[in-house]
Structure formats: C-alpha cells, structure tokens
Scaffold this motif. Structure first.
Motif, PDB file in Angstrom:
ATOM      1  N   HIS A  91       0.834  -1.197   0.000  1.00 12.50           N
ATOM      2  CA  HIS A  91       0.000   0.000   0.000  1.00 12.50           C
ATOM      3  C   HIS A  91       0.872   1.252   0.000  1.00 12.50           C
ATOM      4  CE1 HIS A  91      -3.851  -2.087   1.725  1.00 12.50           C
ATOM      5  NE2 HIS A  91      -3.457  -2.562   0.561  1.00 12.50           N
ATOM      6  N   ALA A  92       0.562   2.175  -0.904  1.00 10.69           N
ATOM      7  CA  ALA A  92       1.318   3.436  -0.981  1.00 10.69           C
ATOM      8  C   ALA A  92       0.500   4.431  -1.791  1.00 10.69           C
ATOM      9  CB  ALA A  92       2.679   3.223  -1.633  1.00 10.69           C
ATOM     10  N   PRO A  93       0.604   5.714  -1.479  1.00 11.73           N
ATOM     11  CA  PRO A  93      -0.105   6.723  -2.258  1.00 11.73           C
ATOM     12  C   PRO A  93       0.621   7.114  -3.542  1.00 11.73           C
ATOM     13  CG  PRO A  93       1.041   7.758  -0.438  1.00 11.73           C
ATOM     14  CD  PRO A  93       1.235   6.283  -0.267  1.00 11.73           C
ATOM     15  N   ALA A  94       1.821   6.575  -3.744  1.00 12.96           N
ATOM     16  CA  ALA A  94       2.593   6.905  -4.946  1.00 12.96           C
ATOM     17  C   ALA A  94       3.300   5.657  -5.457  1.00 12.96           C
ATOM     18  CB  ALA A  94       3.614   8.001  -4.654  1.00 12.96           C
ATOM     19  N   VAL A  95       3.311   5.500  -6.779  1.00 11.36           N
ATOM     20  CA  VAL A  95       3.996   4.400  -7.451  1.00 11.36           C
ATOM     21  C   VAL A  95       4.904   5.003  -8.521  1.00 11.36           C
ATOM     22  CG1 VAL A  95       3.730   2.380  -8.959  1.00 11.36           C
ATOM     23  CG2 VAL A  95       2.138   2.742  -7.058  1.00 11.36           C
ATOM     24  N   VAL A  96       6.161   4.554  -8.550  1.00 14.25           N
ATOM     25  CA  VAL A  96       7.108   5.002  -9.571  1.00 14.25           C
ATOM     26  C   VAL A  96       7.350   3.846 -10.536  1.00 14.25           C
ATOM     27  CG1 VAL A  96       9.440   5.819 -10.059  1.00 14.25           C
ATOM     28  CG2 VAL A  96       8.214   6.668  -8.044  1.00 14.25           C
TER      29      VAL A  96
END
Length: 383
Positions: free
Chosen positions: A194-199
């Motif tokens: 879970h994360a609010p940002a994906v690179v």
C-alpha cells in the motif's frame, strides 16, 4: 494473501533508474519500498556498459538532463567511486573523413553553447590521446565530461545506501486504484504493498506496468550486443566511438544498425559495441551482429584483430518514439510517476531522473522543466 506493506512510495524496478529514484526519494525523507520480479540489475542495467555521456546528445532537454545527472554522479562518486568503478575517463568521438570531421565540429559547437566541454583534436594530437587508433584519421572531438561506472555495482550500492526495503522475486500483477482513479500501491504475486505513490522504473516493461495502472506508455525494447575481450593492459584510454554513432542513437529505424564503440574498463577487458535493432525480446545470439561489431572495432583499433573476445552479452534498451524518457507524474493517473524510456542512456541519466522524481514526489519545484518528458505526451499526439 500476506499482510499488506505500507510505505510512502513503491518503486517498481530494481535497475539503475529505480535505484536512483529510491536513493533520492529516501534522502527527501520518504519511506520507500523497491519491488522487482527479478534480481537487482536483472534487466537493462545488467546488459549495459555503464556510460555516463554528454558527447552523444544534441542541445535540448536530454542534454540538460545529462548535465544535471553528471553533476549528481560526481557528487555520488565521493561516496561510491571505487565501489562502483566510477571513472572520469572522457570520451573521444572520431571522424573518418575531413567532411565528417567538419560535421562533428559543427555538432560540438552547438554542444559547447549548451555547457558541454568539447575540445577539437587535430590528427597528430589524436594519437597522443589514443596511440593505438588506426593511422590516418583526420581528427576527433574530446569530451572530458564523459564518465563510466560498473552499472550492476552502481545499482546495488545506491539501493543499499537508500535504506529502502528491497523485495526481489515479486511480480507486480496489478496497480489498484481508488474510486477517483488514484493509485493505492501495487499488488504482487506475494501480497499487496500500500502506498499513495507508485514510480514506474520498469525499463523495457514500462508499458506493461502503465497498462496495469490503466494508462499507456509506448515503451519498446531495442536490442543491443556487447563483445567482451580478454583482460588487457590499458590499450584504450577513453570511450572511443565513430561519429556516426550519434546518428544511430537518434534513428527511428527498426533495422539493425552498428557503429564502432570501444572502451577499456578498470578490470582489464575491452567492451565493444554498439548495435541497435527492434526485434522484440528475442534473446537469440546473432553471429552477424557479433562479426559486424568486431569488424568495426578492428578498423578503429587494428591491434584488436589479435585479441580474443571471451564472451558476448545482450540487453534491451527501453525505447520511446521521440528518444526522450518519460519522467514525472502521469496526469491521467494520480499518484503514478514514470521514470523509464531512457533507451541506452539510462545509467547516465539515472541520477538526474531520480532527483527529479524525488522533487515531484515531495511537491518541490523541479530543477529542470519536466514538460518535454511528460508521460502523457504520446496520448496527445495520438488524438
């Protein structure tokens, strides 16, 4: 399914670009997880030569990124220099005819106006730089800012220094999104993150990851081979390549192209390239390509005709149609950032890319204008 992992940003891809994104994001205060279906440097990074070049770039956004990246690499060299085999060897671009030399010097003049150190070298002085070149060459341009690292070592040490949690052997199977379309991490075959940002630092598989997030990025693989000789004393002092290499890099052709690129390494072997062709992910060894590389190298450095090539390896450069990487937030999918499509320049451009991604993730003004690198620029062209 295993317990979800929570972080500020998940970087997909443990190659050189992903490692740089993790390092600079972590140094900006973010909690980072890096996930890759294979090992560290298992993709394009492991098949590269480790070039940090300005010499092959015309004035424009990519050259600006290369100059920023070069400054950042020089800073990192104070920390990792020996560990990653960082060498300030410089590059020498050789012309084979007077007309070719004139064209090369015009190209270098434009680069100098953009901040590149590009030194014209006459025929006699050329052999002071590289004594073993073929006789009779009219001249060259010397680029002292060109450097080299050992790419797999560089990726590993930057990842370790980042302190990011590294999850290898995990395949991303989905990019879940909230009802309003924003990413909320990634789903892997071994659990959710879970994360609010994906690179998206997935290199040649960047288009696949974009599709999992419900968007598009036209990354294609462009295959290249490298020959590796037996260890030798330092016979080639710089990265040396023919002037037509620049045209091959910029070409849109899917057909095979080869131009001689020869450089020594700290470990002793000489690396010989360069070839480019779009054949999908075909990993078949090509004897005609190997022969073409060997022929080009021996024309440039005749002594190589008596040197054994111990092995050849190949890699796939992540190619985008306009030869510029995709860097920064994707306006179509909130929370998704791209850092891929660098083609053969990813090692050199990784530091600048990671730095710009970290600035975007922390809502800071970027050091470079990201407009030319916008991931959605191809969607606009298709409309």
């Amino acid at each position: 399914m295993s317990k979800p992992l929570t972080c500020d940003v998940v970087v997909v891809g443990a190659g050189m670009v992903g490692a740089a994104c993790a390092l600079y994001a972590a140094r900006a205060g973010l909690d980072v997880i890096v996930v890759d279906r294979g090992p560290v440097a298992g993709g394009t990074t492991g098949g590269g030569e480790g070039n940090l070049l300005v010499s092959d770039k015309e004035p424009g956004p990519e050259l600006e990124l290369a100059l920023l990246s070069g400054r950042l690499w020089s800073e990192l060299a104070a920390e990792f220099g020996r560990l990653v085999e960082y060498e300030t060897k410089g590059g020498v671009v050789v012309a084979s005819s007077p007309g070719g030399l004139a064209a090369l010097e015009r190209f270098a003049e434009g680069q100098r106006a953009a901040g590149v150190v590009a030194e014209p070298v006459g025929g006699d002085a050329l052999y002071d730089l590289e004594p073993h070149l073929a006789p009779g060459l009219p001249g060259a341009v010397h680029y002292p800012q060109d450097c080299q690292v050992m790419p797999a070592l560089a990726a590993a040490h930057l990842l370790r220094a980042s302190g990011a949690r590294l999850l290898t052997g995990r395949t991303v199977t989905d990019v879940p999104r909230t009802p309003d379309g924003a990413v909320r991490g990634v789903r892997t075959d071994r659990g959710d993150i879970h994360a609010p940002a994906v690179v998206n630092a997935a290199g040649t598989w960047g288009s696949d990851l974009a599709a999992l997030a419900g968007t598009s990025l036209p990354v294609l693989p462009r295959r290249g081979f490298v020959l590796v000789t037996e260890p030798l004393p330092r016979m080639v002092r710089h990265k040396v390549y023919a002037a037509d290499y620049v045209a091959d890099v910029a070409s849109d052709s899917a057909a095979l192209q080869t131009s001689p690129v020869v450089e020594g390494t700290a470990a002793g072997p000489i690396l010989i390239g360069a070839s480019r062709e779009r054949v999908g992910f075909d990993r078949t060894f090509s004897l005609p390509v190997a022969r073409a590389l060997a022929a080009g190298a021996t024309r440039m450095f005749p002594f190589l005709s008596d040197v054994r090539a111990l092995r050849a390896y190949l890699g796939f450069r992540p190619y985008l149609p306009d030869h510029l990487p995709a860097i920064g937030p994707d306006s179509r999918v909130p929370g998704l950032h791209h850092a891929c499509g660098h083609e053969g320049a990813g090692i050199g451009l990784a530091t600048g890319t990671g730095h710009l991604i970290a600035q975007a993730l922390t809502a800071k003004s970027p050091d470079l204008d990201l407009t030319p690198f916008r991931p959605d620029r191809f969607t606009e062209e298709a409309e």
